[in-house]
Enzyme design. Sequence first.
Site, PDB file in Angstrom:
ATOM      1  CE  LYS A  96      -0.958   0.914 -10.057  1.00 27.84           C
ATOM      2  NZ  LYS A  96      -1.765   1.388  -8.891  1.00 27.84           N
TER       3      LYS A  96
ATOM      4  CG  ASN B 106      -8.249  13.971 -45.482  1.00 21.41           C
ATOM      5  OD1 ASN B 106      -8.713  14.932 -46.104  1.00 21.41           O
ATOM      6  ND2 ASN B 106      -8.574  12.722 -45.735  1.00 21.41           N
TER       7      ASN B 106
ATOM      8  CB  THR C 198     -14.679  38.818 -32.202  1.00 23.55           C
ATOM      9  OG1 THR C 198     -15.312  39.773 -33.060  1.00 23.55           O
ATOM     10  CG2 THR C 198     -13.391  39.420 -31.662  1.00 23.55           C
ATOM     11  CG  HIS C 199     -18.964  37.311 -32.405  1.00 22.29           C
ATOM     12  ND1 HIS C 199     -19.760  36.959 -31.347  1.00 22.29           N
ATOM     13  CD2 HIS C 199     -18.432  38.526 -32.076  1.00 22.29           C
ATOM     14  CE1 HIS C 199     -19.738  37.919 -30.427  1.00 22.29           C
ATOM     15  NE2 HIS C 199     -18.919  38.876 -30.843  1.00 22.29           N
TER      16      HIS C 199
ATOM     17  CG  ASN D  21      -1.910  -1.165   1.157  1.00 22.13           C
ATOM     18  OD1 ASN D  21      -1.968  -1.885   0.154  1.00 22.13           O
ATOM     19  ND2 ASN D  21      -2.660  -1.379   2.227  1.00 22.13           N
TER      20      ASN D  21
ATOM     21  CE  LYS E  20     -10.783  14.417 -48.284  1.00 19.92           C
ATOM     22  NZ  LYS E  20     -11.539  15.440 -47.647  1.00 19.92           N
TER      23      LYS E  20
ATOM     24  CE1 TYR F  67      -4.130   0.221  -2.632  1.00 24.38           C
ATOM     25  CE2 TYR F  67      -5.230  -1.768  -1.850  1.00 24.38           C
ATOM     26  CZ  TYR F  67      -4.625  -1.051  -2.862  1.00 24.38           C
ATOM     27  OH  TYR F  67      -4.505  -1.601  -4.110  1.00 24.38           O
TER      28      TYR F  67
ATOM     29  CD  GLU G 222      -9.492  15.475 -39.373  1.00 21.99           C
ATOM     30  OE1 GLU G 222     -10.693  15.274 -39.576  1.00 21.99           O
ATOM     31  OE2 GLU G 222      -8.612  15.092 -40.146  1.00 21.99           O
TER      32      GLU G 222
ATOM     33  CB  SER H 164      -9.293   9.900 -49.199  1.00 18.08           C
ATOM     34  OG  SER H 164     -10.381   9.153 -49.716  1.00 18.08           O
TER      35      SER H 164
END
Length: 467
Positions: free
Chosen positions: A329, A289, A159-160, A114, A287, A321, A294, A281
């Site tokens: 873990k 990517n 902004t926005h 422990n 493509k 304990y 991501e 792709s």
Amino acid sequence: MSKLWGGRFEKETDRAVEIFTASIGVDERLWQVDIVGSIAHVRMLGQQGIISLPESQEIIRGLKSVQEDIASDLAAGKVTFRAEAEDIHSEVERLLTEKIGPVAGKLHTARSRNDQVATDSRLYLRDQVAAVQKDILVLQNWLITTAEKHTETVLPGLTHMQHAQPVSLAHHLMAYFWMFQRDAERFTDSLKRINVLPLGSAALAGTSFPLDREAVARDLGFASVSENSLDAVSDRDFVVEFLSGASLMMMHLSRMAEELILWSTPEFGFVRLDDSVTTGSSIMPQKKNPDVAELIRGKVGRVYGALMGALTLLKALPLAYNRDLQEDKTFLFEGLDTVHSSLKLMTLMLSSAYFDTERMSGALKGDFSNATDLADDLVVHGMTFRQAHEVTGRIVRFCIEANVGIEDLSLAELQQFSPLFTDSILAKVKPVAVMQARTSAGGTGTKAVLEQIAKARKVVKAVVTLA
Ligand code: ARG
């Protein structure tokens, strides 16, 4: 080998129970800190006369030799730990017994798994936090060096998600620098609470043997020893604290990843990611990517999940304990691995990225992100800001109808809206000038950004000396 605790049992453990309760598959990575902790413990046992000095020396030699065996086995790609082992602590003791015989049985005097596992986790995390800080530092260095090259590169600040005012690429990159700086400081701060020695708490109540816990702490580089044995064996705050700091850090990485994804779309075209860090792709031949970005964005879920898992694990857990704690873990390592790989891959992706500065400045053409400067100019000439806002709004409306930008208007055209405009306005509405004008402390103007970068360089140095 039989179990560490076989004596009182008449029957064999059900195999399903062994599999269910084992943690070796997760905690095997603690082997090195487990040995280091054991060496310090047994050295102290010898010094205190709890076991004889020669016995302690023999066990230390044995542990060192087990350490070498494991290291060379791992280097050779050989499996060292038996799948049927219960956990790394029993496995190290088994390997030690194989090596030096029954005297190995003295190692666990005045110790429990422990306090041992709590010590191992803290030792391990302490090193890992330093490693994470290094990963952060590499990313921060890239940010600073790249910012230095782009103090005059302008792009639309949003902004926005709408064009607001031009900012420099340096300023944009440095925004991330400060986020990661706070993350690094949070990790440094958490070291205070990680670097406390639980060993000597034994199972839960301490021990009757005359330990010298301070000596063990010194030996292992712990700044202090825990004050309460019940707390010491059941506390996993440091795991939650790390995962919480890691969650914040990953959140920052995900914002950066998101912007890279956005910036690499044809609509933005501000950045081109290198072939070596992008993927194709299986059906669409054209493509390329941004999968790495991501995935960094996606992997944040793992770390948030680990944080929630650790908090849930601890909620309402009675002292001291409980075996539940073994699950900590899984969460800690999931968090650590994700943080390491995400930081490394982000830096790798950025290092080879190409920033299309023409696209950036091109995006500012006729986007009215210089409108505030038009209004500010009228204010300088004595108009109230509210009135200036109204006048400038009318100019913008005029431009939209005429399909031109503010910077395309002549002085005469501007003066039709207010006689206060003078010649100087024509230079003031150019995007670079608009950016340069923002010299307030912490602003995007080159002068302010250079000061910011100088501060950043200092701050980064300070963290290195701490680590
Ligand atoms: N594998 C265990 C863990 O990680 C070690 C401690 C086991 N202690 C016990 N009393 N069963 O928590």
